[in-house]
Design a protein around this motif. Structure first.
Motif, PDB file in Angstrom:
ATOM      1  N   ILE A 278      -1.201   5.175  -8.402  1.00 15.90           N
ATOM      2  CA  ILE A 278      -2.153   4.600  -9.357  1.00 15.90           C
ATOM      3  C   ILE A 278      -1.528   4.360 -10.730  1.00 15.90           C
ATOM      4  CG2 ILE A 278      -4.243   5.517  -8.273  1.00 15.90           C
ATOM      5  CD1 ILE A 278      -4.070   7.802 -10.406  1.00 15.90           C
ATOM      6  N   ASP A 279      -0.312   4.887 -10.919  1.00 16.90           N
ATOM      7  CA  ASP A 279       0.273   4.732 -12.254  1.00 16.90           C
ATOM      8  C   ASP A 279       1.771   4.445 -12.204  1.00 16.90           C
ATOM      9  OD1 ASP A 279       1.129   7.131 -11.315  1.00 16.90           O
ATOM     10  OD2 ASP A 279       0.814   8.229 -13.177  1.00 16.90           O
ATOM     11  N   LEU A 280       2.225   3.905 -11.084  1.00 16.60           N
ATOM     12  CA  LEU A 280       3.665   3.625 -10.938  1.00 16.60           C
ATOM     13  C   LEU A 280       4.100   2.583 -11.978  1.00 16.60           C
ATOM     14  CD1 LEU A 280       5.859   4.592  -8.940  1.00 16.60           C
ATOM     15  CD2 LEU A 280       5.520   2.485  -7.680  1.00 16.60           C
TER      16      LEU A 280
ATOM     17  N   GLU B  46      15.326  -2.839 -11.464  1.00 19.94           N
ATOM     18  CA  GLU B  46      14.486  -1.674 -11.745  1.00 19.94           C
ATOM     19  C   GLU B  46      13.324  -1.583 -10.752  1.00 19.94           C
ATOM     20  OE1 GLU B  46      13.204   0.565 -15.763  1.00 19.94           O
ATOM     21  OE2 GLU B  46      12.440  -1.467 -15.587  1.00 19.94           O
ATOM     22  N   LEU B  47      12.795  -2.754 -10.380  1.00 18.86           N
ATOM     23  CA  LEU B  47      11.696  -2.780  -9.410  1.00 18.86           C
ATOM     24  C   LEU B  47      12.158  -2.258  -8.048  1.00 18.86           C
ATOM     25  CD1 LEU B  47       8.731  -3.675  -9.060  1.00 18.86           C
ATOM     26  CD2 LEU B  47       9.593  -5.897  -8.292  1.00 18.86           C
ATOM     27  N   VAL B  48      13.358  -2.640  -7.655  1.00 26.82           N
ATOM     28  CA  VAL B  48      13.918  -2.151  -6.384  1.00 26.82           C
ATOM     29  C   VAL B  48      14.047  -0.631  -6.434  1.00 26.82           C
ATOM     30  CG1 VAL B  48      15.992  -2.106  -4.943  1.00 26.82           C
ATOM     31  CG2 VAL B  48      15.140  -4.276  -5.824  1.00 26.82           C
ATOM     32  N   ALA B  49      14.565  -0.109  -7.564  1.00 29.89           N
ATOM     33  CA  ALA B  49      14.733   1.345  -7.702  1.00 29.89           C
ATOM     34  C   ALA B  49      13.378   2.038  -7.667  1.00 29.89           C
ATOM     35  CB  ALA B  49      15.458   1.658  -9.009  1.00 29.89           C
ATOM     36  N   LEU B  50      12.409   1.457  -8.353  1.00 30.52           N
ATOM     37  CA  LEU B  50      11.085   2.084  -8.468  1.00 30.52           C
ATOM     38  C   LEU B  50      10.345   2.110  -7.132  1.00 30.52           C
ATOM     39  CD1 LEU B  50       9.093   3.193 -10.655  1.00 30.52           C
ATOM     40  CD2 LEU B  50       8.122   0.900 -10.738  1.00 30.52           C
ATOM     41  N   LEU B  51      10.350   0.975  -6.438  1.00 31.58           N
ATOM     42  CA  LEU B  51       9.589   0.885  -5.181  1.00 31.58           C
ATOM     43  C   LEU B  51      10.344   1.510  -4.010  1.00 31.58           C
ATOM     44  CD1 LEU B  51       8.159  -2.764  -5.371  1.00 31.58           C
ATOM     45  CD2 LEU B  51       7.095  -0.634  -6.103  1.00 31.58           C
ATOM     46  N   GLY B  52      11.663   1.484  -4.087  1.00 25.89           N
ATOM     47  CA  GLY B  52      12.453   1.910  -2.936  1.00 25.89           C
ATOM     48  C   GLY B  52      12.850   3.365  -2.945  1.00 25.89           C
ATOM     49  N   SER B  53      12.801   4.014  -4.135  1.00 27.45           N
ATOM     50  CA  SER B  53      13.291   5.388  -4.188  1.00 27.45           C
ATOM     51  C   SER B  53      12.325   6.336  -3.483  1.00 27.45           C
ATOM     52  CB  SER B  53      13.483   5.812  -5.645  1.00 27.45           C
ATOM     53  OG  SER B  53      12.257   5.703  -6.319  1.00 27.45           O
ATOM     54  N   ARG B  54      12.869   7.444  -3.066  1.00 36.66           N
ATOM     55  CA  ARG B  54      12.116   8.471  -2.321  1.00 36.66           C
ATOM     56  C   ARG B  54      11.339   7.870  -1.154  1.00 36.66           C
ATOM     57  NH1 ARG B  54       9.544  12.638  -6.665  1.00 36.66           N
ATOM     58  NH2 ARG B  54      11.223  12.549  -8.176  1.00 36.66           N
TER      59      ARG B  54
ATOM     60  N   ALA C 195       4.888  -4.287 -10.351  1.00 34.52           N
ATOM     61  CA  ALA C 195       4.312  -3.152  -9.621  1.00 34.52           C
ATOM     62  C   ALA C 195       2.796  -3.282  -9.567  1.00 34.52           C
ATOM     63  CB  ALA C 195       4.722  -1.842 -10.289  1.00 34.52           C
ATOM     64  N   ASN C 196       2.200  -3.631 -10.702  1.00 35.17           N
ATOM     65  CA  ASN C 196       0.740  -3.801 -10.732  1.00 35.17           C
ATOM     66  C   ASN C 196       0.289  -4.990  -9.894  1.00 35.17           C
ATOM     67  OD1 ASN C 196      -0.934  -1.945 -12.592  1.00 35.17           O
ATOM     68  ND2 ASN C 196       0.984  -2.235 -13.703  1.00 35.17           N
ATOM     69  N   TYR C 197       1.110  -6.008  -9.817  1.00 36.19           N
ATOM     70  CA  TYR C 197       0.751  -7.204  -9.035  1.00 36.19           C
ATOM     71  C   TYR C 197       0.733  -6.902  -7.529  1.00 36.19           C
ATOM     72  CZ  TYR C 197       1.070 -11.952  -7.126  1.00 36.19           C
ATOM     73  OH  TYR C 197       0.842 -13.105  -6.411  1.00 36.19           O
ATOM     74  N   PHE C 198       1.710  -6.149  -7.074  1.00 33.85           N
ATOM     75  CA  PHE C 198       1.849  -5.933  -5.627  1.00 33.85           C
ATOM     76  C   PHE C 198       1.019  -4.756  -5.094  1.00 33.85           C
ATOM     77  CE2 PHE C 198       6.170  -8.030  -6.195  1.00 33.85           C
ATOM     78  CZ  PHE C 198       5.805  -9.189  -5.524  1.00 33.85           C
ATOM     79  N   ILE C 199       0.841  -3.709  -5.925  1.00 30.82           N
ATOM     80  CA  ILE C 199       0.235  -2.466  -5.410  1.00 30.82           C
ATOM     81  C   ILE C 199      -1.268  -2.440  -5.731  1.00 30.82           C
ATOM     82  CG2 ILE C 199       0.361   0.055  -5.424  1.00 30.82           C
ATOM     83  CD1 ILE C 199       3.276  -0.285  -6.497  1.00 30.82           C
TER      84      ILE C 199
ATOM     85  N   LYS D 203       0.837  -1.214   0.000  1.00 32.44           N
ATOM     86  CA  LYS D 203       0.000   0.000   0.000  1.00 32.44           C
ATOM     87  C   LYS D 203       0.868   1.258   0.000  1.00 32.44           C
ATOM     88  CE  LYS D 203      -4.065  -2.133   2.038  1.00 32.44           C
ATOM     89  NZ  LYS D 203      -3.624  -3.520   1.986  1.00 32.44           N
ATOM     90  N   ILE D 204       1.131   1.777  -1.198  1.00 32.37           N
ATOM     91  CA  ILE D 204       1.898   3.022  -1.278  1.00 32.37           C
ATOM     92  C   ILE D 204       1.102   4.096  -2.013  1.00 32.37           C
ATOM     93  CG2 ILE D 204       4.179   2.004  -1.050  1.00 32.37           C
ATOM     94  CD1 ILE D 204       4.524   2.008  -3.990  1.00 32.37           C
TER      95      ILE D 204
END
Lengths: 154, 103
Positions: A133-135, B48-56, B12-16, A129-130
């Motif tokens: 909607i478009d990540l 890339e997934l690590v960078a995408l989910l972990g950044s900021r 990303a779509n699978y987890f979020i 849960k972050i």
């Protein structure tokens, strides 16, 4: 003064080493001796304190492509560093015999048993849960923005 | 045997749950697992997934590692490590496709 020494090799040494006979152009005995020497050097390197030396030795053992390297690579799967372990998996995969692949399978099974605290993929579906909607759709843009941000902070 | 390739967007779509294609991504992966199809991804995708989910600080590292480990430890997933050979093959395929597009 010169010294002469004799090494008696078993008749099926080529088979034991997994040497493809149709690929052998040099005299077989020289090839076997060279291979044994290389094996011996690489085995010594596997005991080196430097993980890069160990990882490099593992990679070269895989490139040798011989079954005689399998026990050393199986041992390397238990190395204290994950880089060496990963290199050992690649090397065993490169050797590719039934024994080599079986050892990879056993190792993965053991790792999974030792990691029972990691939830399964299925159980984590839709749980992160972050609030975006478009990540997923715009991950290239987000990655680029994050990179720019990191660079401007630096 | 059919296989399913999952890229960064797919994970990303699978987890979020709030992502646009969350239900579809879960559906595809569930079906592939049920049908015993191979699920394929690569070390580049994981990076890339690590960078995408972990950044900021979108996700704490501890939480992030759980999600990544769940991918790495799933028996049905084949995680390809892109090495120099695979990279060359992919690049050649890319060039061939580009040539076809040019005509």
């Amino acid at each position: 003064m010169s010294k002469t020494f004799t090494i008696e090799l078993p008749d099926d040494m080529a088979q034991q080493l997994g040497v493809a006979t149709n690929a052998v152009e040099a005299p077989l005995q020289k090839l076997i001796l060279d291979t044994l020497n290389t094996l011996s050097e690489l085995r010594r390197s596997l005991q080196n304190d430097n993980l890069l030396v160990r990882a490099s030795a593992v990679k070269k053992l895989g490139e040798l492509g011989i079954e005689a390297a399998i026990p050393d690579l199986a041992q390397a799967l238990k190395d204290r560093d994950h880089i060496v372990k990963a290199a050992a998996v690649d090397a065993l995969r490169k050797i590719g015999t039934e024994d080599a692949l079986s050892i990879i399978g056993q190792n993965q099974h053991t790792n999974r048993q030792n990691s029972t605290n990691v939830p399964s993929l299925m159980s984590l579906a839709g749980t992160l849960k972050i609030g975006t909607i478009d990540l997923g759709e715009n991950h290239d843009r987000y990655t680029a923005e994050d990179l720019e941000q990191e660079l401007s902070d630096a | 045997m059919p296989s399913l390739f999952v890229d960064t967007s797919g994970w990303a779509n699978y987890f979020i749950p709030t992502e646009t294609y969350n239900k579809e991504a879960i559906g595809y992966l569930y079906q592939a697992q049920k049908d015993r199809h191979e699920i394929v991804t690569t070390n580049y995708v994981i990076a890339e997934l690590v960078a995408l989910l972990g950044s900021r600080h979108r996700t704490s590292r501890q939480v992030l590692f759980q999600y990544i480990d769940s991918i790495k430890q799933e028996p049905q997933i084949e995680l390809f490590h892109v090495d120099s050979v695979l990279d060359s093959v992919a690049w050649n395929l890319c060039r061939i496709d580009q040539t076809k597009l040019g005509h």
